[in-house]
Design an enzyme around this catalytic site. Structure first.
Site, short mmCIF file in Angstrom:
data_model
loop_
_atom_site.label_atom_id
_atom_site.label_comp_id
_atom_site.label_asym_id
_atom_site.label_seq_id
_atom_site.Cartn_x
_atom_site.Cartn_y
_atom_site.Cartn_z
N ASP A 141 -4.06 -3.04 15.69
CA ASP A 141 -3.57 -1.90 14.90
C ASP A 141 -4.43 -1.80 13.62
OD1 ASP A 141 -1.47 0.10 14.38
OD2 ASP A 141 -0.73 -1.28 12.89
N GLU B 245 -4.34 -10.55 22.57
CA GLU B 245 -3.41 -9.75 21.76
C GLU B 245 -2.81 -8.62 22.60
OE1 GLU B 245 -1.55 -9.47 19.40
OE2 GLU B 245 -2.45 -9.72 17.43
N ASP B 246 -1.61 -8.21 22.21
CA ASP B 246 -1.02 -7.01 22.81
C ASP B 246 -1.73 -5.76 22.31
OD1 ASP B 246 -0.08 -7.38 20.22
OD2 ASP B 246 2.03 -7.20 20.71
N LYS C 215 -5.47 0.84 18.60
CA LYS C 215 -5.25 2.12 17.90
C LYS C 215 -6.38 2.28 16.90
CE LYS C 215 -0.33 1.38 17.34
NZ LYS C 215 0.80 1.51 16.40
N ASP D 241 7.47 -4.83 20.74
CA ASP D 241 8.89 -4.64 20.42
C ASP D 241 9.10 -3.69 19.26
OD1 ASP D 241 7.81 -6.49 18.43
OD2 ASP D 241 9.88 -6.75 17.81
N LYS E 119 4.71 -12.87 19.51
CA LYS E 119 5.25 -12.96 20.86
C LYS E 119 4.67 -11.86 21.75
CE LYS E 119 9.76 -14.08 18.88
NZ LYS E 119 11.14 -13.56 18.74
N ARG F 264 10.65 -5.32 24.60
CA ARG F 264 9.48 -6.10 25.04
C ARG F 264 9.39 -6.13 26.56
NH1 ARG F 264 7.27 -8.98 20.70
NH2 ARG F 264 8.76 -9.76 19.18
N PHE G 216 3.73 4.61 17.21
CA PHE G 216 4.42 3.34 17.41
C PHE G 216 4.82 3.20 18.88
CE2 PHE G 216 7.88 0.31 17.31
CZ PHE G 216 7.32 -0.69 16.53
N VAL G 217 4.35 2.15 19.53
CA VAL G 217 4.62 1.98 20.96
C VAL G 217 5.38 0.68 21.23
CG1 VAL G 217 2.65 3.35 21.78
CG2 VAL G 217 2.33 0.90 21.32
#
Ligand code: IMP
Ligand code: MG
Length: 175
Positions: free
Chosen positions: A98, A94-95, A126, A154, A38, A160, A147-148
């Site tokens: 990682d 993509e958001d 990252k 989320d 999401k 979100r 961690f963001v």
């Protein structure tokens, strides 16, 4: 505690730049944007509106994250695409990149479906967290290995809808 690291204005500037890079690469050719659910929800919404009328949108959902804060290493398709990729210019949205496992898996899977062209755009990356190193053509920001949350990202489905990106620090009583 939420520690803002990327502002709304910086996100907008990055999306302007990525949209210009995409239009430089593809001209007026039609595009199919594939949002990875999401987290890509806002990137897809805001980037797609910068790309003009010749754009189709579809979604895929994968699970590799299981609601925790570190990746499981197993990428599973939970919702596949509705639209065929054959002969289309496909940009996976993509958001964040990682470990790189999700995008590596999607690139390999989608390449078998004979798209005309396959590229990846991510708002955040990252680099220190990479386990595999798939190619990502368009990147908004490189961030530290923290961690963001926000702008689609989320923590157990929360945060979100923040319009900016923030580091989520353990002491949540202050947030
Ligand atoms: P990768 O497969 O390890 O590259 O992880 C990709 C997915 O993990 C992203 O699409 C996010 O959904 C999630 N993810 C990675 N880092 C973060 C983070 O810092 N906050 C929230 N979600 C994250
Ligand atoms: Mg995601």
């Amino acid at each position: 505690m939420l520690v803002p690291i990327v502002t709304e204005a910086q996100i907008n500037d990055a999306l302007d730049r990525i949209a210009a890079e995409i239009r430089r690469d593809f001209g007026d050719e039609p595009l199919l944007l594939v949002g990875v659910l999401k987290g890509s929800l806002y990137v897809l919404a805001d980037l797609s509106r910068r790309l003009g009328p010749n754009v189709e949108i579809d979604f895929v959902q994968v699970s590799s994250w299981h609601g925790g804060r570190s990746t499981s290493g197993i990428v599973q398709i939970r919702k596949d695409l509705d639209i065929s990729l054959e002969d289309r210019n496909v940009i996976v949205i993509e958001d964040i990149i990682d470990s790189g496992l999700t995008i590596q898996h999607l690139r390999e899977l989608f390449a078998t479906r004979r798209p005309k062209c396959l590229k990846v755009a991510a708002l955040l990356s990252k680099p220190e967290a990479r386990q595999v190193d798939p190619h990502v053509e368009y990147i908004g920001f490189e961030i530290p290995n923290e961690f963001v949350v926000g702008y689609g990202l989320d923590d157990k489905e929360r945060y979100r809808n923040l319009p900016y990106i923030a580091i989520l620090r353990e002491d949540e009583s202050v947030s």
